[in-house]
Design a protein around this motif. Sequence first.
Motif, short mmCIF file in Angstrom:
data_model
loop_
_atom_site.label_atom_id
_atom_site.label_comp_id
_atom_site.label_asym_id
_atom_site.label_seq_id
_atom_site.Cartn_x
_atom_site.Cartn_y
_atom_site.Cartn_z
N SER A 83 0.83 -1.02 -0.03
CA SER A 83 -0.03 0.09 -0.04
C SER A 83 0.95 1.08 -0.02
N PHE A 85 -0.56 4.20 0.91
CA PHE A 85 -1.43 5.30 2.07
C PHE A 85 -0.35 5.73 3.05
N ALA A 302 -6.91 4.26 -4.25
CA ALA A 302 -7.27 2.71 -4.31
C ALA A 302 -6.34 1.92 -3.76
N THR A 303 -6.84 0.70 -3.23
CA THR A 303 -6.02 -0.28 -2.32
C THR A 303 -4.74 -0.44 -3.18
N TYR A 304 -4.88 -0.59 -4.71
CA TYR A 304 -3.46 -1.04 -5.53
C TYR A 304 -2.91 0.29 -6.04
N SER A 305 -3.19 1.43 -5.60
CA SER A 305 -2.33 2.71 -6.21
C SER A 305 -0.91 2.16 -5.81
N HIS A 307 0.95 0.24 -6.92
CA HIS A 307 1.47 -1.04 -7.12
C HIS A 307 2.70 -1.51 -7.53
#
Length: 435
Positions: A83, A85, A302-305, A307
């Motif tokens: 992640s 975040f 997004a969760t996969y931002s 990645h």
Amino acid sequence: MTSSDRSGAAVADTRLWHPFSDMSAVRRGEFVLTRGEGIWVYDDQGRRYLDGTASLWYANVGHGRKEIAAAVQEQMGKLEAYSAFGDFTTEPAQALAARIAGLAPVADARVFFTTGGGEALDSAAKIARRYWSAKGHPERVHLIGRTGGYHGTNGYGTSIGGIEANRAGFGPLMSQVSSVQWDSLTALEQEILAVGPQKVAAVFAEPVIGAGGVLPPPEGYLEGVQAICEEHGILFVADEVICAFGRLGHWFGSERFGLAPDMITFAKGVTSGYLPLGGVVASGRVAEPFWDEAGNMLRHGATYSAHATCCVAGSANLDLLAQDDVVSRALELESVLLDALKPLAEQSIVHEVRGGVGLLAAVEFTPEALAAGAPGKVFERARERGVIVRALGQGVAVSPPLTIERDEIAFLATAIGEAIEEVGQTSVNAPATKV
């Protein structure tokens, strides 16, 4: 449930729900691809097809590039993803963001990663509205798109998009959005004045409209859009999900027109489709209230931002685009493609052939041919001849990998021409074929 194919063999009812597909026709008639090599793809019967659409406008470096596969494998063996975040990040995300920021014609660029183009558009729309709120103008929420514009199928993109068929049947969409005639600066100016410039957050435009029919901009149009936005203090967003990474002969299509947008959305060609990745390039102006004011968080992502493995695929793909100057091949080949297709305008069911701005083009059919389902029929007949084209609302489009050669363009045009001729002679008055 099962049915039978032409050979009498049982065909199972698929469990895969295909996007943008008439599942009543597709459910027992899937076209299964098994491998790709360069500009060619192969089906489960071993037949070869020229990929005249680079899949969905994205396979810019072609299929089967082992360099990307090797880079992805190496990254997955180290750290597949994490992640982004808060203060978390990975080296591949940092590297690709810096590289894209350096390539984009955006002042003091920052890069916000998504997992695809539709998500990128929605991110840009939310950033635009949130920017004005952060600047003390929460009333500036109105978003303006263009007729024929395609901006993905998420909430904001569906609402801003100018292809009515994509908006129908979903009930109420986002409020405070509107669409203006795609080629009219007067219409844009009038809409801004009607809404009130002080209420407009952003204007969205594809440098070349793609899914809406491959519509190159009139001379001076995009420059005029940018000037109008600057005059009224409105954010200008260039949707380059299709146009970036070589499709118009530059790293970003905006460069071709001397544009400096406030934001650019991207996807597709950033990885040539090898892994899903998209994003927004935002100017320093847009980033400023979030980067310089403590506690002013953009609560979006997004969760996969960012990645890690997808970012590695992006970097490896950009390496390939840079090699042998692949990114500029559209400038070399755009006139070759258009010239190869121009003779088709003489056929009875053809209304117009468009292209010449980047490696993409379209053949539009007459109203009578459209009523008889010509786009789907030409799509089928071309595929029978070993060429994949894209059926659009008004015709068929092509956007081959940037690695295509001149003789392969000739083959592409010949197959499309033969398909159109057959449809014009035998099928226009028959019931439309489901695709």
